[in-house]
Scaffold this active site. Structure first.
Site, PDB file in Angstrom:
ATOM      1  N   GLY A   1       0.826  -1.208   0.000  1.00  0.00           N
ATOM      2  CA  GLY A   1       0.000   0.000   0.000  1.00  0.00           C
ATOM      3  C   GLY A   1       0.849   1.242   0.000  1.00  0.00           C
ATOM      4  O   GLY A   1       2.050   1.208   0.252  1.00  0.00           O
ATOM      5  N   GLU A   2       0.205   2.303  -0.300  1.00  0.00           N
ATOM      6  CA  GLU A   2       0.891   3.578  -0.214  1.00  0.00           C
ATOM      7  C   GLU A   2      -0.072   4.560   0.398  1.00  0.00           C
ATOM      8  O   GLU A   2      -1.187   4.742  -0.080  1.00  0.00           O
ATOM      9  CB  GLU A   2       1.330   4.048  -1.594  1.00  0.00           C
ATOM     10  CG  GLU A   2       2.041   5.371  -1.503  1.00  0.00           C
ATOM     11  CD  GLU A   2       2.753   5.752  -2.787  1.00  0.00           C
ATOM     12  OE1 GLU A   2       2.702   4.967  -3.748  1.00  0.00           O
ATOM     13  OE2 GLU A   2       3.328   6.851  -2.810  1.00  0.00           O
ATOM     14  N   GLY A   3       0.348   5.157   1.476  1.00  0.00           N
ATOM     15  CA  GLY A   3      -0.512   6.139   2.122  1.00  0.00           C
ATOM     16  C   GLY A   3       0.088   7.510   1.982  1.00  0.00           C
ATOM     17  O   GLY A   3       0.959   7.732   1.135  1.00  0.00           O
ATOM     18  N   ALA A   4      -0.361   8.400   2.818  1.00  0.00           N
ATOM     19  CA  ALA A   4       0.088   9.783   2.737  1.00  0.00           C
ATOM     20  C   ALA A   4       1.552   9.908   3.128  1.00  0.00           C
ATOM     21  O   ALA A   4       2.233  10.816   2.688  1.00  0.00           O
ATOM     22  CB  ALA A   4      -0.767  10.640   3.646  1.00  0.00           C
ATOM     23  N   HIS A   5       2.034   8.990   3.960  1.00  0.00           N
ATOM     24  CA  HIS A   5       3.347   9.239   4.537  1.00  0.00           C
ATOM     25  C   HIS A   5       4.412   8.235   4.134  1.00  0.00           C
ATOM     26  O   HIS A   5       5.520   8.292   4.615  1.00  0.00           O
ATOM     27  CB  HIS A   5       3.246   9.295   6.057  1.00  0.00           C
ATOM     28  CG  HIS A   5       2.091  10.107   6.525  1.00  0.00           C
ATOM     29  ND1 HIS A   5       2.044  11.466   6.356  1.00  0.00           N
ATOM     30  CD2 HIS A   5       0.931   9.755   7.102  1.00  0.00           C
ATOM     31  CE1 HIS A   5       0.897  11.912   6.834  1.00  0.00           C
ATOM     32  NE2 HIS A   5       0.197  10.893   7.288  1.00  0.00           N
ATOM     33  N   GLY A   6       4.096   7.302   3.293  1.00  0.00           N
ATOM     34  CA  GLY A   6       5.141   6.367   2.914  1.00  0.00           C
ATOM     35  C   GLY A   6       4.599   5.171   2.162  1.00  0.00           C
ATOM     36  O   GLY A   6       3.399   4.975   2.052  1.00  0.00           O
TER      37      GLY A   6
ATOM     38  N   ASP B   1      -6.061   9.897  13.679  1.00  0.00           N
ATOM     39  CA  ASP B   1      -6.371   9.517  12.296  1.00  0.00           C
ATOM     40  C   ASP B   1      -7.050   8.153  12.257  1.00  0.00           C
ATOM     41  O   ASP B   1      -6.697   7.292  11.448  1.00  0.00           O
ATOM     42  CB  ASP B   1      -5.089   9.526  11.448  1.00  0.00           C
ATOM     43  CG  ASP B   1      -5.387   9.530   9.943  1.00  0.00           C
ATOM     44  OD1 ASP B   1      -6.557   9.792   9.562  1.00  0.00           O
ATOM     45  OD2 ASP B   1      -4.465   9.260   9.155  1.00  0.00           O
TER      46      ASP B   1
ATOM     47  N   VAL C   1       4.366   1.015   1.710  1.00  0.00           N
ATOM     48  CA  VAL C   1       4.396  -0.166   2.566  1.00  0.00           C
ATOM     49  C   VAL C   1       4.639  -1.411   1.704  1.00  0.00           C
ATOM     50  O   VAL C   1       3.971  -1.606   0.685  1.00  0.00           O
ATOM     51  CB  VAL C   1       3.077  -0.305   3.357  1.00  0.00           C
ATOM     52  CG1 VAL C   1       3.140  -1.508   4.286  1.00  0.00           C
ATOM     53  CG2 VAL C   1       2.796   0.964   4.153  1.00  0.00           C
TER      54      VAL C   1
HETATM   55  P1  ADP Z   1      -0.041   5.975   5.811  1.00  0.00           P
HETATM   56  O1  ADP Z   1       0.389   6.833   6.921  1.00  0.00           O
HETATM   57  O2  ADP Z   1       0.762   6.211   4.602  1.00  0.00           O
HETATM   58  O3  ADP Z   1      -1.514   5.975   5.620  1.00  0.00           O
HETATM   59  P2  ADP Z   1      -0.322   3.295   6.845  1.00  0.00           P
HETATM   60  O4  ADP Z   1       0.481   2.860   8.014  1.00  0.00           O
HETATM   61  O5  ADP Z   1      -1.764   3.558   7.073  1.00  0.00           O
HETATM   62  O6  ADP Z   1       0.416   4.536   6.221  1.00  0.00           O
HETATM   63  O7  ADP Z   1      -0.162   2.227   5.687  1.00  0.00           O
HETATM   64  C1  ADP Z   1      -0.752   2.377   4.417  1.00  0.00           C
HETATM   65  C2  ADP Z   1      -1.437   1.093   3.982  1.00  0.00           C
HETATM   66  O8  ADP Z   1      -0.487   0.013   3.977  1.00  0.00           O
HETATM   67  C3  ADP Z   1      -2.517   0.616   4.955  1.00  0.00           C
HETATM   68  O9  ADP Z   1      -3.769   1.170   4.666  1.00  0.00           O
HETATM   69  C4  ADP Z   1      -2.512  -0.889   4.713  1.00  0.00           C
HETATM   70  O10 ADP Z   1      -3.279  -1.225   3.590  1.00  0.00           O
HETATM   71  C5  ADP Z   1      -1.065  -1.178   4.420  1.00  0.00           C
HETATM   72  N1  ADP Z   1      -0.396  -1.605   5.644  1.00  0.00           N
HETATM   73  C6  ADP Z   1       0.135  -0.825   6.628  1.00  0.00           C
HETATM   74  N2  ADP Z   1       0.645  -1.536   7.633  1.00  0.00           N
HETATM   75  C7  ADP Z   1       0.440  -2.834   7.316  1.00  0.00           C
HETATM   76  C8  ADP Z   1       0.734  -4.092   7.963  1.00  0.00           C
HETATM   77  N3  ADP Z   1       1.327  -4.130   9.162  1.00  0.00           N
HETATM   78  N4  ADP Z   1       0.376  -5.221   7.343  1.00  0.00           N
HETATM   79  C9  ADP Z   1      -0.236  -5.167   6.141  1.00  0.00           C
HETATM   80  N5  ADP Z   1      -0.560  -4.045   5.497  1.00  0.00           N
HETATM   81  C10 ADP Z   1      -0.217  -2.878   6.057  1.00  0.00           C
HETATM   82 MG    MG Z   2      -3.035   5.252   6.750  1.00  0.00          MG
END
Ligand code: ADP
Ligand code: MG
EC number: 2.7.11.22
Length: 655
Positions: A11-16, A127, A18
């Site tokens: 995944g990719e969120g606002a801050h990085g 959040d 994954v």
């Molecule tokens: P951001 O701050 O960028 O939103 P997140 O920590 O919410 O970062 O991570 C973005 C996405 O990555 C999540 O919505 C999820 O789908 C996936 N993700 C994050 N952490 C995990 C994890 N421990 N296991 C599986 N997927 C994850």
């Molecule tokens: Mg997030």
């Protein structure tokens, strides 16, 4: 990074970004979150550090995603988390039809447990939304993405940005630009998430910030200053005006939801943040429900064939607690390893009271003397050497109670005092009587010891009546907390005083200052034990429950994990110990460096089957001794002394 092999992008969120990755050596699957440090503010990579700090503070909760490792990488950091299969947004999106009530409830319970834990540790997530609630392969929900989380100072003096939370889940105070807010923003988000689970789609899907407020207003109605006085002071309140709208009943918004679910939803979606129900409070309420306990029982033992020991239990909760406790007893109480039990021979007759009198402690290795004093039904006061157990030689002498005699004989305190309490530095003696018309008195100890005829001791009468309990704050020697009935309503109240002896021309005067006072909730059974921690926190025991309040009456925590009424309570800087009627012992540990002290964990040690266990006679870092009374028939008791090794337990079980 070399230790991991990347398996793909999750995944990719606002801050990085994954990634899914595998630890080369152990084969463990993890999620790696790369956090780039684009901007270094005064050398502090705030976003990443915030996440790391917040996660480390709450590392051990089963509903917060576990942070396994942090390491620098390029111009940033990589955080390694336990791998989670899915998230709640995906669950809602892929559900064939709306989730069934049991599913909603179970997700909500897990969410609340995690949130309550964060809040108890002063962490506000800021959040919360379905995409940040991850679901493990076994269906466990865990809170993730602490990128916006902050460790809040409890006095609320700092200002924070209102640009937090993803719009649909943003609390109304944030939408009005509040810079001072608290846990309430998370509780609003919990409400939005619950609404979304019930509804199958977001409750307030605003397309921009103004429209977001419109969405909220459309359902909750325009906020009126009568209901929410603080709204007038919010920065953006006067910048936008909306036409008056009445609230729409939640039954109309969510026609398929059960009345209970709607009632709960309505307690989160409230304008004044303070009125939103706290996560810990809902968790307590939810945890009383039958279904939860039934589910827990089935999950743990699959078939619920009541064993002989659990036959008397009436409810699923009782059954669960009773059976779990029995199992625990089997596992935990290892005589001679965890505790030593000795019968103190030679006591005849019933025992009414028990108190520890010697200064040296009964140690686990049994080296030092420990003397216990008993008051029997035959009105004899006896002292016992706890170590001299083999023979009747254990009895040392009979004691008198000089303070009691002194006070009643000299007539300084009309009626006989029923409770006497010396302050930690022995400068003050608090005395109260059963006579409901007399207020309690506080005496200067020195003036009592040097009583001269016709010269009354230096004392003052407190303006309260019908005293039930009192304690001195250990940190401030002249701070006294008294539980009493409110003069008008008869409700139980706790008032805190500070005392000072002032030298004047006529002699010494006692100056009393009331520091704080609050009414106990009427739903609470009158507490039978009361202790203070520091100068701010009061611990009360009522029946099976241990409750913590600040001296101003803010409830900090409630522990309901006892099965039998608590008979003794010990509080010090590092721990809280309780003993209950079945002589089970629980040790709670204060979480370290938490400005709002919260008890963090407990473990159990059990042994013996006693009618009651009296106060702790001695507590050290690695051992605690406690005397129990085994009541045989009416009027005959056996005195037993226990010495528990608590060091072993604290290493093993405290989390
Ligand atoms: P951001 O701050 O960028 O939103 P997140 O920590 O919410 O970062 O991570 C973005 C996405 O990555 C999540 O919505 C999820 O789908 C996936 N993700 C994050 N952490 C995990 C994890 N421990 N296991 C599986 N997927 C994850
Ligand atoms: Mg997030």
């Amino acid at each position: 990074m070399d230790q991991y092999c990347i398996l793909g992008r999750i995944g990719e969120g606002a801050h990085g970004i994954v990634f899914k990755a595998k630890h080369v050596e152990t084969g463990e699957i993890v999620a790696l979150k790369k956090v780039a440090l684009r901007r270094l503010e005064d050398g502090i990579p705030n976003q990443a550090l915030r996440e790391i700090k917040a996660l480390q503070e709450i590392e051990d909760n089963q509903h917060v995603v576990q942070l396994k490792a942090v390491f620098p990488h390029g111009a940033g950091f990589v955080l390694a988390f336990e791998f989670m299969l899915s998230d709640l947004a995906e669950v809602v999106r892929h559900a064939q039809r709306p989730l069934v009530p049991a599913q909603v409830k179970s997700y909500l319970q897990m969410l609340l447990k995690g949130v309550a834990f964060c809040h108890a540790n002063n962490i506000v997530h800021r959040d919360l939304k379905p995409a940040n609630l991850l679901i493990s392969a076994s269906g466990q929900l865990k809170i993730a993405d602490f990128g916006l989380a902050r460790v809040f100072s409890p006095d609320g003096s700092r200002l924070y940005t209102h640009q937090v939370a993803t719009r649909w889940y943003r609390a109304p105070e944030l939408l009005y630009g509040a810079r001072q807010y608290d846990q309430g923003v998370d509780l609003w988000a919990v409400g939005c998430i619950l609404g979304e689970l019930l509804n199958g789609s977001p409750l307030f899907p605003g397309e921009n910030d103004i429209e977001q407020l419109c969405c909220v207003l459309r359902i909750l109605g325009t906020p009126s200053p009568q209901v929410w006085p603080e709204v007038l002071e919010l920065p953006d309140y006067n910048k936008i005006s909306f036409k008056e709208q009445a609230p729409v009943p939640l039954e109309e918004v969510l026609p398929d939801a059960s009345p209970q679910a709607l009632a709960l939803l309505g307690r989160f979606l409230l304008y004044p943040p303070r009125r939103r129900i706290s996560a810990a409070q809902v968790w307590n309420e939810v945890s009383r429900t039958k279904e939860l306990w039934r589910q827990l029982c089935l999950r743990r033992w699959s078939s619920c064939k009541a064993s002989q020991m659990t036959l008397g239990t009436q409810t699923w909760k009782q059954y669960y607690l009773c059976r779990a406790e029995l199992e625990f007893r089997m596992e935990c109480g290892r005589p001679e390893k965890d505790f030593i039990c000795r019968a103190i021979a030679g006591h005849k007759g019933g025992i009414d009271e028990l108190a520890y009198v010697s200064n040296s402690g009964c140690r686990f290795d049994g080296q030092e003397k420990s003397v216990v004093c008993t008051v029997s039904s035959d009105s004899t006061v006896r002292a016992w050497d706890v170590q001299e157990v083999a023979s009747a030689e254990g009895m040392l002498y009979a004691l008198t109670v000089p303070h009691l005699r002194l006070l009643s004989r000299t007539g300084v305190f009309p009626g006989s005092p029923t409770s006497l309490l010396c302050s930690p530095d022995c400068q003050w003696v608090f005395a109260s009587t059963q006579d409901s018309d007399l207020g309690p008195k506080v005496f200067c100890t020195r003036s009592l010891l040097a009583l001269v005829e016709e010269e009354p001791p230096v004392s003052t009468t407190l303006p309260i009546w019908r005293i039930s309990r009192a304690c001195w704050a250990p940190d401030e020697t002249a701070r006294l907390m008294v539980m009493h009935r409110n003069h008008d309503s008869g409700q139980l109240a706790i008032t805190t005083y500070e005392l000072e002896a002032k030298q004047s021309q006529e002699g010494v005067d006692v100056v009393v200052q009331q520091i704080a006072s609050f009414l106990l909730p009427d739903t609470m059974t009158p507490p039978h034990l009361m202790k203070a921690r520091g100068s701010q926190v009061i611990l009360l025991v009522s029946g099976l429950e241990l409750v913590l309040f600040t001296i101003q009456g803010l409830q900090l925590a409630a522990f309901q994990d006892h099965q039998k009424p608590i008979s003794a309570l010990w509080v010090d800087e590092s721990r809280v110990l309780t003993a209950s009627f079945d002589l089970s012992l629980r040790v709670y540990v204060w979480s370290k460096e938490n400005p709002l002290p919260v008890l963090k964990s407990c473990y159990h040690l059990l042994g013996g089957s006693h009618r009651w266990a009296s106060g702790f006679t001695h507590v050290e870092s690695d051992s605690v001794s406690i005397v129990g009374v085994e009541a045989r028939n009416i009027g005959t008791s056996i005195l037993r002394s226990y010495c528990f090794n608590i060091r072993h337990g604290s290493d093993d079980c405290v989390n």
